[in-house]
Design an enzyme around this catalytic site. Structure first.
Site, PDB file in Angstrom:
ATOM      1  N   SER A 192      -8.264 -26.865  -2.153  1.00  0.00           N
ATOM      2  CA  SER A 192      -8.965 -28.182  -1.844  1.00  0.00           C
ATOM      3  C   SER A 192      -9.892 -28.811  -2.910  1.00  0.00           C
ATOM      4  O   SER A 192     -10.293 -29.976  -2.667  1.00  0.00           O
ATOM      5  CB  SER A 192     -10.125 -27.829  -0.590  1.00  0.00           C
ATOM      6  OG  SER A 192     -10.973 -26.895  -1.043  1.00  0.00           O
TER       7      SER A 192
ATOM      8  N   HIS B  85      -9.740 -14.899  -8.965  1.00  0.00           N
ATOM      9  CA  HIS B  85     -10.606 -14.465  -8.198  1.00  0.00           C
ATOM     10  C   HIS B  85     -10.728 -13.064  -7.617  1.00  0.00           C
ATOM     11  O   HIS B  85     -11.014 -12.593  -6.670  1.00  0.00           O
ATOM     12  CB  HIS B  85     -10.699 -15.361  -6.982  1.00  0.00           C
ATOM     13  CG  HIS B  85     -11.245 -16.736  -7.489  1.00  0.00           C
ATOM     14  ND1 HIS B  85     -11.237 -17.838  -6.516  1.00  0.00           N
ATOM     15  CD2 HIS B  85     -11.942 -17.346  -8.557  1.00  0.00           C
ATOM     16  CE1 HIS B  85     -11.578 -18.905  -7.425  1.00  0.00           C
ATOM     17  NE2 HIS B  85     -12.118 -18.564  -8.526  1.00  0.00           N
TER      18      HIS B  85
ATOM     19  N   ASN C 110      -0.105 -30.406  -1.441  1.00  0.00           N
ATOM     20  CA  ASN C 110      -1.027 -30.111  -0.398  1.00  0.00           C
ATOM     21  C   ASN C 110      -0.924 -30.792   1.150  1.00  0.00           C
ATOM     22  O   ASN C 110      -0.105 -31.727   1.391  1.00  0.00           O
ATOM     23  CB  ASN C 110      -2.688 -30.373  -1.014  1.00  0.00           C
ATOM     24  CG  ASN C 110      -3.761 -29.496  -0.484  1.00  0.00           C
ATOM     25  OD1 ASN C 110      -3.504 -28.514  -0.683  1.00  0.00           O
ATOM     26  ND2 ASN C 110      -4.748 -30.205  -0.057  1.00  0.00           N
ATOM     27  N   LEU C 111      -1.738 -30.114   2.056  1.00  0.00           N
ATOM     28  CA  LEU C 111      -1.509 -30.812   3.422  1.00  0.00           C
ATOM     29  C   LEU C 111      -1.984 -32.137   3.507  1.00  0.00           C
ATOM     30  O   LEU C 111      -1.738 -33.023   4.075  1.00  0.00           O
ATOM     31  CB  LEU C 111      -2.387 -29.876   4.439  1.00  0.00           C
ATOM     32  CG  LEU C 111      -1.946 -30.007   5.897  1.00  0.00           C
ATOM     33  CD1 LEU C 111      -0.558 -29.930   6.214  1.00  0.00           C
ATOM     34  CD2 LEU C 111      -2.787 -29.160   6.763  1.00  0.00           C
TER      35      LEU C 111
ATOM     36  N   ASP D  46      -4.849 -12.360  -1.614  1.00  0.00           N
ATOM     37  CA  ASP D  46      -3.906 -11.646  -0.827  1.00  0.00           C
ATOM     38  C   ASP D  46      -2.828 -11.243  -1.784  1.00  0.00           C
ATOM     39  O   ASP D  46      -2.774 -11.689  -3.107  1.00  0.00           O
ATOM     40  CB  ASP D  46      -3.603 -12.455   0.316  1.00  0.00           C
ATOM     41  CG  ASP D  46      -2.534 -13.672  -0.251  1.00  0.00           C
ATOM     42  OD1 ASP D  46      -3.283 -14.785   0.157  1.00  0.00           O
ATOM     43  OD2 ASP D  46      -1.870 -13.728  -1.164  1.00  0.00           O
TER      44      ASP D  46
ATOM     45  N   ASN E 163      -5.999 -16.956  -4.569  1.00  0.00           N
ATOM     46  CA  ASN E 163      -6.093 -16.133  -3.494  1.00  0.00           C
ATOM     47  C   ASN E 163      -6.295 -14.691  -3.794  1.00  0.00           C
ATOM     48  O   ASN E 163      -5.799 -14.123  -4.884  1.00  0.00           O
ATOM     49  CB  ASN E 163      -4.643 -16.295  -2.679  1.00  0.00           C
ATOM     50  CG  ASN E 163      -4.448 -17.708  -2.098  1.00  0.00           C
ATOM     51  OD1 ASN E 163      -5.236 -18.423  -2.067  1.00  0.00           O
ATOM     52  ND2 ASN E 163      -3.232 -18.191  -2.174  1.00  0.00           N
TER      53      ASN E 163
HETATM   54  C1  BV8 Z   1     -18.433 -19.482 -12.246  1.00  0.00           C
HETATM   55  C2  BV8 Z   1     -12.975 -14.935  -3.953  1.00  0.00           C
HETATM   56  C3  BV8 Z   1     -19.491 -19.423 -14.278  1.00  0.00           C
HETATM   57  C4  BV8 Z   1     -13.801 -14.194  -2.744  1.00  0.00           C
HETATM   58  C5  BV8 Z   1     -13.743 -17.239  -4.112  1.00  0.00           C
HETATM   59  C6  BV8 Z   1     -19.655 -26.717 -11.427  1.00  0.00           C
HETATM   60  C7  BV8 Z   1     -19.853 -27.759 -10.392  1.00  0.00           C
HETATM   61  C8  BV8 Z   1     -20.342 -26.946  -9.364  1.00  0.00           C
HETATM   62  C9  BV8 Z   1     -20.550 -25.745  -8.862  1.00  0.00           C
HETATM   63  C10 BV8 Z   1     -20.101 -25.035  -9.980  1.00  0.00           C
HETATM   64  C11 BV8 Z   1     -19.594 -25.705 -11.097  1.00  0.00           C
HETATM   65  N1  BV8 Z   1     -19.174 -24.490 -12.038  1.00  0.00           N
HETATM   66  C12 BV8 Z   1     -19.590 -23.308 -11.070  1.00  0.00           C
HETATM   67  C13 BV8 Z   1     -20.266 -23.710  -9.887  1.00  0.00           C
HETATM   68  C14 BV8 Z   1     -20.316 -22.640  -8.886  1.00  0.00           C
HETATM   69  C15 BV8 Z   1     -19.483 -22.216  -7.987  1.00  0.00           C
HETATM   70  C16 BV8 Z   1     -18.790 -23.146  -7.221  1.00  0.00           C
HETATM   71  O1  BV8 Z   1     -17.771 -23.839  -7.718  1.00  0.00           O
HETATM   72  N2  BV8 Z   1     -19.417 -23.513  -6.275  1.00  0.00           N
HETATM   73  C17 BV8 Z   1     -19.033 -24.720  -5.265  1.00  0.00           C
HETATM   74  C18 BV8 Z   1     -19.037 -24.173  -3.719  1.00  0.00           C
HETATM   75  C19 BV8 Z   1     -19.619 -25.930  -5.531  1.00  0.00           C
HETATM   76  N3  BV8 Z   1     -18.284 -21.552  -8.716  1.00  0.00           N
HETATM   77  C20 BV8 Z   1     -18.506 -20.263  -9.232  1.00  0.00           C
HETATM   78  O2  BV8 Z   1     -19.550 -19.628  -8.837  1.00  0.00           O
HETATM   79  C21 BV8 Z   1     -17.261 -19.575  -9.855  1.00  0.00           C
HETATM   80  N4  BV8 Z   1     -18.029 -18.894 -10.893  1.00  0.00           N
HETATM   81  O3  BV8 Z   1     -18.491 -20.528 -12.138  1.00  0.00           O
HETATM   82  O4  BV8 Z   1     -18.625 -18.525 -13.281  1.00  0.00           O
HETATM   83  C22 BV8 Z   1     -18.321 -20.021 -15.059  1.00  0.00           C
HETATM   84  C23 BV8 Z   1     -18.404 -21.437 -15.341  1.00  0.00           C
HETATM   85  C24 BV8 Z   1     -17.283 -22.008 -16.107  1.00  0.00           C
HETATM   86  C25 BV8 Z   1     -16.278 -21.217 -16.688  1.00  0.00           C
HETATM   87  C26 BV8 Z   1     -16.353 -20.026 -16.313  1.00  0.00           C
HETATM   88  C27 BV8 Z   1     -17.244 -19.247 -15.648  1.00  0.00           C
HETATM   89  C28 BV8 Z   1     -16.607 -18.458  -8.875  1.00  0.00           C
HETATM   90  C29 BV8 Z   1     -16.051 -18.920  -7.797  1.00  0.00           C
HETATM   91  C30 BV8 Z   1     -15.294 -17.926  -7.245  1.00  0.00           C
HETATM   92  C31 BV8 Z   1     -15.686 -17.453  -5.694  1.00  0.00           C
HETATM   93  N5  BV8 Z   1     -14.819 -16.793  -5.032  1.00  0.00           N
HETATM   94  N6  BV8 Z   1     -12.953 -16.328  -3.406  1.00  0.00           N
HETATM   95  C32 BV8 Z   1     -13.001 -14.494  -1.542  1.00  0.00           C
HETATM   96  O5  BV8 Z   1     -11.901 -14.815  -1.398  1.00  0.00           O
HETATM   97  O6  BV8 Z   1     -13.993 -13.985  -0.505  1.00  0.00           O
HETATM   98  S1  BV8 Z   1     -13.786 -19.008  -3.980  1.00  0.00           S
HETATM   99  C33 BV8 Z   1     -12.632 -19.197  -2.522  1.00  0.00           C
HETATM  100  O7  BV8 Z   1     -12.850 -20.505  -2.262  1.00  0.00           O
HETATM  101  C34 BV8 Z   1     -11.211 -19.209  -2.994  1.00  0.00           C
HETATM  102  O8  BV8 Z   1     -10.828 -17.977  -3.751  1.00  0.00           O
HETATM  103  C35 BV8 Z   1     -11.022 -20.710  -3.766  1.00  0.00           C
HETATM  104  O9  BV8 Z   1     -11.140 -20.528  -5.167  1.00  0.00           O
HETATM  105  C36 BV8 Z   1     -12.102 -21.415  -2.991  1.00  0.00           C
HETATM  106  C37 BV8 Z   1     -11.659 -22.795  -2.435  1.00  0.00           C
HETATM  107  O10 BV8 Z   1     -10.618 -22.408  -1.567  1.00  0.00           O
HETATM  108  P1  BV8 Z   1      -9.097 -23.116  -1.366  1.00  0.00           P
HETATM  109  O11 BV8 Z   1      -8.350 -21.917  -1.984  1.00  0.00           O
HETATM  110  O12 BV8 Z   1      -9.004 -24.283  -2.183  1.00  0.00           O
HETATM  111  O13 BV8 Z   1      -9.219 -23.221   0.089  1.00  0.00           O
HETATM  112  P2  BV8 Z   1      -9.947 -24.435   1.043  1.00  0.00           P
HETATM  113  O14 BV8 Z   1     -10.032 -23.740   2.331  1.00  0.00           O
HETATM  114  O15 BV8 Z   1     -11.140 -24.574   0.603  1.00  0.00           O
HETATM  115  O16 BV8 Z   1      -8.703 -25.348   1.107  1.00  0.00           O
HETATM  116  C38 BV8 Z   1      -7.567 -25.335   1.610  1.00  0.00           C
HETATM  117  C39 BV8 Z   1      -6.654 -26.277   1.286  1.00  0.00           C
HETATM  118  O17 BV8 Z   1      -5.207 -26.174   1.601  1.00  0.00           O
HETATM  119  C40 BV8 Z   1      -7.100 -27.807   1.842  1.00  0.00           C
HETATM  120  O18 BV8 Z   1      -7.018 -28.680   0.925  1.00  0.00           O
HETATM  121  C41 BV8 Z   1      -6.019 -28.033   2.979  1.00  0.00           C
HETATM  122  O19 BV8 Z   1      -5.617 -29.168   3.305  1.00  0.00           O
HETATM  123  C42 BV8 Z   1      -4.733 -27.316   2.459  1.00  0.00           C
HETATM  124  N7  BV8 Z   1      -3.824 -26.713   3.460  1.00  0.00           N
HETATM  125  C43 BV8 Z   1      -4.151 -26.045   4.726  1.00  0.00           C
HETATM  126  N8  BV8 Z   1      -2.997 -25.769   5.359  1.00  0.00           N
HETATM  127  C44 BV8 Z   1      -2.182 -25.870   4.423  1.00  0.00           C
HETATM  128  C45 BV8 Z   1      -2.603 -26.609   3.143  1.00  0.00           C
HETATM  129  N9  BV8 Z   1      -1.830 -26.966   2.278  1.00  0.00           N
HETATM  130  C46 BV8 Z   1      -0.350 -26.811   2.359  1.00  0.00           C
HETATM  131  N10 BV8 Z   1       0.178 -26.262   3.676  1.00  0.00           N
HETATM  132  C47 BV8 Z   1      -0.561 -25.719   4.426  1.00  0.00           C
HETATM  133  N11 BV8 Z   1       0.085 -25.331   5.727  1.00  0.00           N
END
Ligand code: BV8
Length: 236
Positions: A178, A109, A202-203, A94, A92
């Protein structure tokens, strides 16, 4: 409940959802309104910096009216009362963990309340809007100021410190994420292979749910304080 010494906690957007901040992937989440390639990549920033500044300026303004919730507060209490180590690794951007009193915190991040100058590399606490005409307080140049957040394709912050904590952990807890984005989504496997007990709060089941040894599902404000109580042996 077994006693644990070194606890590492990974948090995501779901932890801040009940404080009023949108998550990314839920149906009315951020990525339902914006294309992450346009607003959260270095390429997107080069192509349309005005769109990207507007995206993050809106999210920064929204931080002004949110408070930490019972889940943030429970994690801060765990850090205060747990005899062993507690490290929070948050995805996060925030500042709700800090507002709840958590100290041992890694923003892998980045942080929305900080700005980074792409010209001189200096970081500054930043509460207001950023724009193309914003001058860097250090080098004075404009056009290089950006939110201090890690975009897709960029290296997350403090990865060595995070991997050191993961390999030393005997308990790994993942909360409100997620499990779609790497390297964060790979931490449970790292911790597990280092012998840690792994717990998902998680939810709903995340992408990596099958890797966890234990899981509890429900809203963070209910399941996190309850789990912290069991960890602290309901000292309260
Ligand atoms: C990198 C900041 C090299 C900006 C963010 C391997 C395989 C495939 C792809 C990759 C891979 N390795 C790298 C990649 C590429 C990429 C990646 O992962 N792509 C994805 C889309 C496939 N990764 C990168 O580019 C990363 N850099 O890899 O550099 C490297 C490699 C190895 C080692 C070192 C370096 C950089 C990624 C960072 C991007 N920036 N955020 C901004 O905020 O604007 S990512 C952003 O989305 C968040 O920070 C977070 O990380 C991510 C996912 O979000 P979540 O927090 O999980 O939120 P989400 O909405 O998805 O899920 C919410 C969950 O909460 C749900 O499950 C829901 O059910 C639950 N929930 C909802 N309400 C509640 C709840 N739970 C409890 N109570 C509730 N009330």
């Amino acid at each position: 409940m077994k006693r644990f010494d070194n606890i590492v906690i990974l948090t995501g957007a779901g932890l801040s959802a009940e404080s009023g901040l949108s998550t990314f992937r839920d149906k009315d989440g951020i990525w339902a309104k914006y294309d992450y390639r346009e607003v959260a990549t270095p390429e997107g920033f080069r192509a349309n910096p005005v769109l990207v500044h507007d995206f993050y300026n809106q999210r920064r303004r929204a931080l002004a009216d949110v408070q930490p919730n019972a889940a943030h507060l429970a994690l801060a209490r765990l850090e205060r009362e747990h005899a062993g180590g507690v490290t929070i690794v948050t995805q996060n951007i925030d500042a709700l963990h800090e507002a709840a009193g958590s100290q041992h915190l890694i923003h892998m991040h980045g942080e929305l309340m900080k700005a980074l100058c792409a010209h001189c590399g200096e970081r500054h606490a930043w509460g207001g809007d950023l724009g193309l005409d914003t001058a860097c307080p250090t080098c004075g140049r404009v056009g290089g100021m950006r939110p201090d957040v890690v975009w897709f394709g960029e290296m997350p912050y403090q990865m060595e410190r995070i991997y050191r904590a993961l390999t030393a952990a005997d308990l790994f807890i993942s909360i409100g994420t997620s499990g779609n984005v790497y390297p964060a989504a790979g931490f449970v496997a790292e911790a597990r292979s280092a012998g840690a007990h792994t717990v998902e709060l998680n939810l709903e089941p995340s992408e990596g749910a099958s890797v966890f040894a234990e899981a509890h599902y429900g809203p963070a404000t209910r399941i996190v304080p309850a789990f912290v109580d069991t960890l602290l042996g309901a000292k309260r």
